[in-house]
Design a protein around this motif. Structure first.
Motif, short mmCIF file in Angstrom:
data_model
loop_
_atom_site.label_atom_id
_atom_site.label_comp_id
_atom_site.label_asym_id
_atom_site.label_seq_id
_atom_site.Cartn_x
_atom_site.Cartn_y
_atom_site.Cartn_z
N ASP A 1 16.00 -13.73 16.57
CA ASP A 1 16.65 -12.50 16.97
C ASP A 1 18.15 -12.77 17.07
O ASP A 1 18.60 -13.91 16.89
N GLY B 1 17.00 -3.11 15.40
CA GLY B 1 16.05 -3.92 14.66
C GLY B 1 14.65 -3.39 14.82
O GLY B 1 14.42 -2.18 14.89
N LEU B 2 13.67 -4.28 14.88
CA LEU B 2 12.28 -3.88 15.03
C LEU B 2 12.11 -3.07 16.32
O LEU B 2 12.72 -3.39 17.34
N LYS C 1 16.27 -7.11 17.35
CA LYS C 1 14.95 -7.71 17.22
C LYS C 1 14.58 -7.95 15.76
O LYS C 1 14.58 -7.04 14.93
N VAL C 2 14.25 -9.20 15.47
CA VAL C 2 13.76 -9.62 14.15
C VAL C 2 12.38 -10.26 14.28
O VAL C 2 11.52 -10.08 13.42
N PRO D 1 8.76 -10.39 15.36
CA PRO D 1 7.82 -9.33 15.74
C PRO D 1 7.16 -9.58 17.09
O PRO D 1 7.03 -10.73 17.53
N GLY E 1 1.27 -7.79 10.69
CA GLY E 1 1.47 -6.49 11.30
C GLY E 1 0.43 -6.11 12.33
O GLY E 1 0.32 -4.94 12.69
N HIS F 1 -0.66 -6.26 16.11
CA HIS F 1 -0.14 -6.54 17.45
C HIS F 1 -1.31 -6.88 18.36
O HIS F 1 -2.17 -6.04 18.61
N ASN G 1 3.82 -5.23 3.17
CA ASN G 1 3.99 -4.85 4.57
C ASN G 1 3.91 -6.03 5.53
O ASN G 1 4.04 -5.86 6.74
N LEU H 1 5.38 -9.48 7.22
CA LEU H 1 6.67 -10.13 7.46
C LEU H 1 6.51 -11.62 7.22
O LEU H 1 5.61 -12.25 7.79
#
Length: 269
Positions: free
Chosen positions: A37, A53-54, A87-88, A90, A169, A171, A261, A263
């Motif tokens: 970040d 960012g995110l 934020k980079v 995740p 992706g 969470h 999609n 990261l």
């Protein structure tokens, strides 16, 4: 003042017992990686906190960076600051991004205001913010035990390896991750495994959360197998997921591709 809070991976993770305070004891190696970040702190007339960012879910007022500032402000009467976090890394990825942001906030405030706080004192503040926050004060490979906040220095050299980190992706909350965990002692001391050649880790080094989460999220198991098929000498889920990483000796195969999609980061260790 600007700094770049980095992520960490877990090399092995064993949930060894449930504590009386509701937390769990664990044994893991925390190892820093370069997925970062950006954090900037400047003096200001009024307190300001901005996020880019995110997207970060929840109320910004509960962000760990602000909590870190207010924690030191109570003891040192800090003046208002302008704090900006980009934020980079995740969230819910098992990379410790929020914990790193908090710890780097403490570090930056110590520098900006000349507080001259020792490493040990900064770690004690960090422990009040989260179980693995204190790791990012020194930001060096350690064996972490108890809640993940008691450290033993580890001489581990992974120079020459590239870590490929893949976040699909998904969470995964801490509560979800621990929901299906059955604590048990580590099969053998973690440090003894890590002292062996990396090529042996595939059969010896495990993350207990894989057993708990792979049945629910089969794509994570598939990611791990894909990394091995591409030539990784070791692959694992990091923390409580959902990032899966692979260690490659030298360069990463050019044909290792993932869905758009996802990261992806490559970190030279």
């Amino acid at each position: 003042m600007l700094d770049f809070p980095n992520a960490k991976i877990n090399l092995g993770l064993y949930v060894t017992e449930k504590r009386s305070d509701g937390f769990h004891n664990l044994e893991s190696c925390f190892y820093p990686v370069q997925w970062c970040d950006a954090l900037e702190i400047l003096p200001a007339q009024t307190e300001q906190f901005t996020l880019t960012g995110l997207p970060v879910p929840g109320n910004p007022e509960t962000n760990l960076c602000l909590k870190a500032y207010k924690l030191l402000q109570q003891d040192f009467a800090l003046p208002p600051i302008q704090l900006h976090l980009h934020k980079v890394i995740p969230m819910g990825a098992g990379l410790g991004g929020g914990s790193s942001d908090a710890a780097f906030t403490l570090r930056l405030l110590n520098s900006v205001f000349g507080l001259n706080l020792s490493t040990a004192i900064l770690q004690n503040y960090a422990r009040q913010l989260g179980s693995d926050c204190a790791f990012f004060i020194e930001n060096k490979a350690v064996i972490a035990t108890e809640k993940g906040d008691v450290f033993t220095a580890l001489d581990l050299n992974l120079r020459g390896y590239t870590c490929v980190l893949v976040y699909p992706g998904i969470h995964i909350t801490t509560a979800e991750a621990y929901g299906n965990i059955k604590p048990k002692p580590a099969p053998q001391p973690l440090e003894s495994i890590l002292k062996q050649d990396v090529i042996t880790w595939k059969d010896l080094l495990h993350n207990d959360f894989e057993t708990a989460l792979f049945p629910k999220y089969p794509e994570l198991a598939q990611l791990k197998e894909k990394l091995y098929a591409a030539g990784a000498v070791y692959a694992s889920m990091s923390g409580s997921g959902s990032t899966v990483y692979g260690l490659f000796k030298g360069e990463v195969p050019a044909n290792l591709v993932f869905p758009d999609n996802y990261l992806i980061r490559h970190s030279l260790l």
